[in-house]
Design a protein around this motif. Structure first.
Motif, PDB file in Angstrom:
ATOM      1  N   GLU A 170       0.918  -1.194  -0.179  1.00  0.00           N
ATOM      2  CA  GLU A 170      -0.060  -0.033   0.041  1.00  0.00           C
ATOM      3  C   GLU A 170       0.773   1.335  -0.067  1.00  0.00           C
ATOM      4  O   GLU A 170       0.606   2.227  -0.603  1.00  0.00           O
ATOM      5  N   ALA A 171       2.006   1.168   0.790  1.00  0.00           N
ATOM      6  CA  ALA A 171       2.933   2.475   0.852  1.00  0.00           C
ATOM      7  C   ALA A 171       3.362   2.760  -0.517  1.00  0.00           C
ATOM      8  O   ALA A 171       3.357   3.737  -0.921  1.00  0.00           O
ATOM      9  N   ALA A 172       3.756   1.685  -1.360  1.00  0.00           N
ATOM     10  CA  ALA A 172       4.469   1.859  -2.562  1.00  0.00           C
ATOM     11  C   ALA A 172       3.273   2.299  -3.685  1.00  0.00           C
ATOM     12  O   ALA A 172       3.445   3.102  -4.388  1.00  0.00           O
ATOM     13  N   VAL A 181       3.020   6.263  -5.744  1.00  0.00           N
ATOM     14  CA  VAL A 181       2.969   6.464  -7.333  1.00  0.00           C
ATOM     15  C   VAL A 181       2.124   7.776  -7.455  1.00  0.00           C
ATOM     16  O   VAL A 181       1.129   7.821  -7.101  1.00  0.00           O
ATOM     17  N   PRO A 182       2.790   8.473  -8.459  1.00  0.00           N
ATOM     18  CA  PRO A 182       1.942   9.770  -8.657  1.00  0.00           C
ATOM     19  C   PRO A 182       0.700   9.637  -9.431  1.00  0.00           C
ATOM     20  O   PRO A 182       0.568   8.862 -10.225  1.00  0.00           O
ATOM     21  N   LEU A 198       6.850   1.947 -15.164  1.00  0.00           N
ATOM     22  CA  LEU A 198       6.031   2.978 -15.066  1.00  0.00           C
ATOM     23  C   LEU A 198       6.645   3.977 -13.871  1.00  0.00           C
ATOM     24  O   LEU A 198       6.466   5.263 -14.098  1.00  0.00           O
ATOM     25  N   TRP A 199       7.136   3.309 -12.744  1.00  0.00           N
ATOM     26  CA  TRP A 199       7.388   4.018 -11.643  1.00  0.00           C
ATOM     27  C   TRP A 199       8.240   2.993 -10.770  1.00  0.00           C
ATOM     28  O   TRP A 199       8.073   2.002 -10.731  1.00  0.00           O
ATOM     29  N   HIS A 200       9.264   3.617 -10.219  1.00  0.00           N
ATOM     30  CA  HIS A 200      10.115   2.967  -9.276  1.00  0.00           C
ATOM     31  C   HIS A 200      10.675   3.871  -8.048  1.00  0.00           C
ATOM     32  O   HIS A 200      10.529   5.030  -7.997  1.00  0.00           O
ATOM     33  N   SER A 201      10.998   3.243  -6.907  1.00  0.00           N
ATOM     34  CA  SER A 201      11.432   3.830  -5.728  1.00  0.00           C
ATOM     35  C   SER A 201      12.801   3.078  -5.262  1.00  0.00           C
ATOM     36  O   SER A 201      12.301   1.969  -4.600  1.00  0.00           O
ATOM     37  N   SER A 227      12.488  -0.018  -2.494  1.00  0.00           N
ATOM     38  CA  SER A 227      12.818  -1.303  -3.390  1.00  0.00           C
ATOM     39  C   SER A 227      11.590  -1.679  -4.574  1.00  0.00           C
ATOM     40  O   SER A 227      11.437  -2.878  -4.394  1.00  0.00           O
ATOM     41  N   ALA A 228      10.933  -0.634  -4.811  1.00  0.00           N
ATOM     42  CA  ALA A 228       9.777  -0.958  -5.621  1.00  0.00           C
ATOM     43  C   ALA A 228       9.682  -0.604  -6.887  1.00  0.00           C
ATOM     44  O   ALA A 228      10.388   0.612  -7.193  1.00  0.00           O
ATOM     45  N   VAL A 229       8.982  -1.085  -7.610  1.00  0.00           N
ATOM     46  CA  VAL A 229       8.832  -0.756  -9.071  1.00  0.00           C
ATOM     47  C   VAL A 229       7.418  -1.537  -9.739  1.00  0.00           C
ATOM     48  O   VAL A 229       7.043  -2.467  -9.232  1.00  0.00           O
ATOM     49  N   VAL A 230       6.866  -0.497 -10.542  1.00  0.00           N
ATOM     50  CA  VAL A 230       5.632  -0.661 -11.120  1.00  0.00           C
ATOM     51  C   VAL A 230       5.835  -0.939 -12.547  1.00  0.00           C
ATOM     52  O   VAL A 230       6.200  -0.239 -13.348  1.00  0.00           O
ATOM     53  N   PHE A 231       5.149  -2.094 -13.247  1.00  0.00           N
ATOM     54  CA  PHE A 231       5.254  -2.245 -14.604  1.00  0.00           C
ATOM     55  C   PHE A 231       3.973  -2.289 -15.111  1.00  0.00           C
ATOM     56  O   PHE A 231       2.797  -2.449 -14.299  1.00  0.00           O
TER      57      PHE A 231
END
Length: 322
Positions: free
Chosen positions: A16-18, A22-23, A98-101, A105-109
């Motif tokens: 949920e935090a990740a 995401v913008p 699409l986004w990463h932090s 240690s998170a990434v969205v595809f």
């Protein structure tokens, strides 16, 4: 699927935090559900990260969230992985990140449609699938260099240090012998020279996705770097085939003709790769808090295959004919 604010576990709270980071998603009606369960044996899949399917409201899940496990921090650089995936996505080889932090240690595809399925080893033995996978890898080999260059021997030295730091003296009774033999492989490859090309550098069938019409996508670029293309092909062949004669068509597809020296190089790289992953599995069995993953079984299988290949009477011949 759960809505934001419904987390009931540590992993769900991290997801949920990740998602909120995401913008445009923090105040949206975002839903999430557990993705692919991690398993090391009999197949190696989703071991490096906790992953989630993410959707907007009641729509199908069209996003894929990965959060790397902390026990992989010595082996995976998220920035490098995302950069390689972004480059591959511009070539049409993988879903776009699409986004990463790095902090999370998170990434969205983007997520592939549900009709796509994870490749199995028997899929790689099908001529049309094998041609598509090799074509995808070759396309990446022909693109601009990635930000880091390494060899599997460099990776072995990284895991050797991690084993020493963990107080693990040896991974097997004959581990010293396997390591010396792989040192001979490194010396032989250095002596003959090799190219350095951007590559997926991942031989796992589980990191190849197949569409109903036969199209393929490469996924998981955590291992991607500039490497010898024959390493990239060698570890793929090691995943799919057991015998040399089964590998010949793949090398003909890759080079346009079969060359014994290319097969020897692929075989030797596969031996070194088995040693690395065997050592990695033994390390994870000792230090990872994830007791439900079959790290020891996976390590023993990779070390056994390495040992068998080194005892093959043709090993010395392969060293001399690169």
């Amino acid at each position: 699927m759960k809505a934001l604010g419904q987390a009931s576990t540590v992993d769900e709270t991290a997801a949920e935090a990740a998602i909120r980071a995401v913008p445009g998603w923090a105040n949206a009606d975002m839903r999430y559900a557990p993705g692919i369960a991690g398993v090391a044996s009999p197949t190696h899949r989703a071991v490096d990260s906790q992953n989630w399917f993410v959707a907007r409201g009641d729509a199908p899940a069209t996003y894929f969230l990965k959060i790397l496990h902390t026990d992989q921090s010595d082996f995976i650089d998220l920035e490098r992985s995302v950069s390689a995936a972004r480059q591959a996505s511009t070539l049409g080889l993988t879903p776009a990140p699409l986004w990463h932090s790095p902090e999370m240690s998170a990434v969205v595809f983007d997520r592939l449609p549900e009709a796509w399925h994870t490749a199995r080893m028997d899929d790689l033995r099908k001529r049309n699938v094998l041609e598509s996978v090799i074509a995808a890898k070759s396309t990446l080999h022909g693109s601009r260099p990635l930000g880091e260059t390494w060899t599997v021997f460099d990776r072995i030295r990284v895991v050797e240090k991690a084993l020493a730091d963990a107080g693990i003296a040896e991974v097997a009774a004959d581990g010293w012998w396997m390591r010396e033999c792989v040192g001979d492989i490194e010396a032989a490859i250095i002596a003959t020279g090799f190219d350095e090309k951007p590559a997926h550098a991942d031989g796992l069938a589980s990191n190849i996705m197949i569409a109903p019409d036969g199209r393929v996508q490469l996924v998981d670029f955590d291992e991607a770097r500039n490497v010898d293309p024959f390493y990239d092909i060698g570890i793929l062949l090691n995943e799919a085939f057991q015998f040399d004669d089964e590998m010949l068509p793949a090398l003909e597809i890759f080079e346009g003709q079969f060359r014994q020296t290319s097969l020897n190089r692929c075989r030797l790289y596969a031996i070194a790769d088995d040693l690395f992953w065997g050592m990695w599995g033994m390390l994870m069995d000792r230090v990872s808090p994830r007791g439900g993953i079959e790290f020891l079984k996976y390590a023993q299988w990779r070390l056994l295959r390495c040992r068998m290949a080194l005892r093959n009477p043709r090993f010395e011949f392969m060293l001399r004919t690169l």
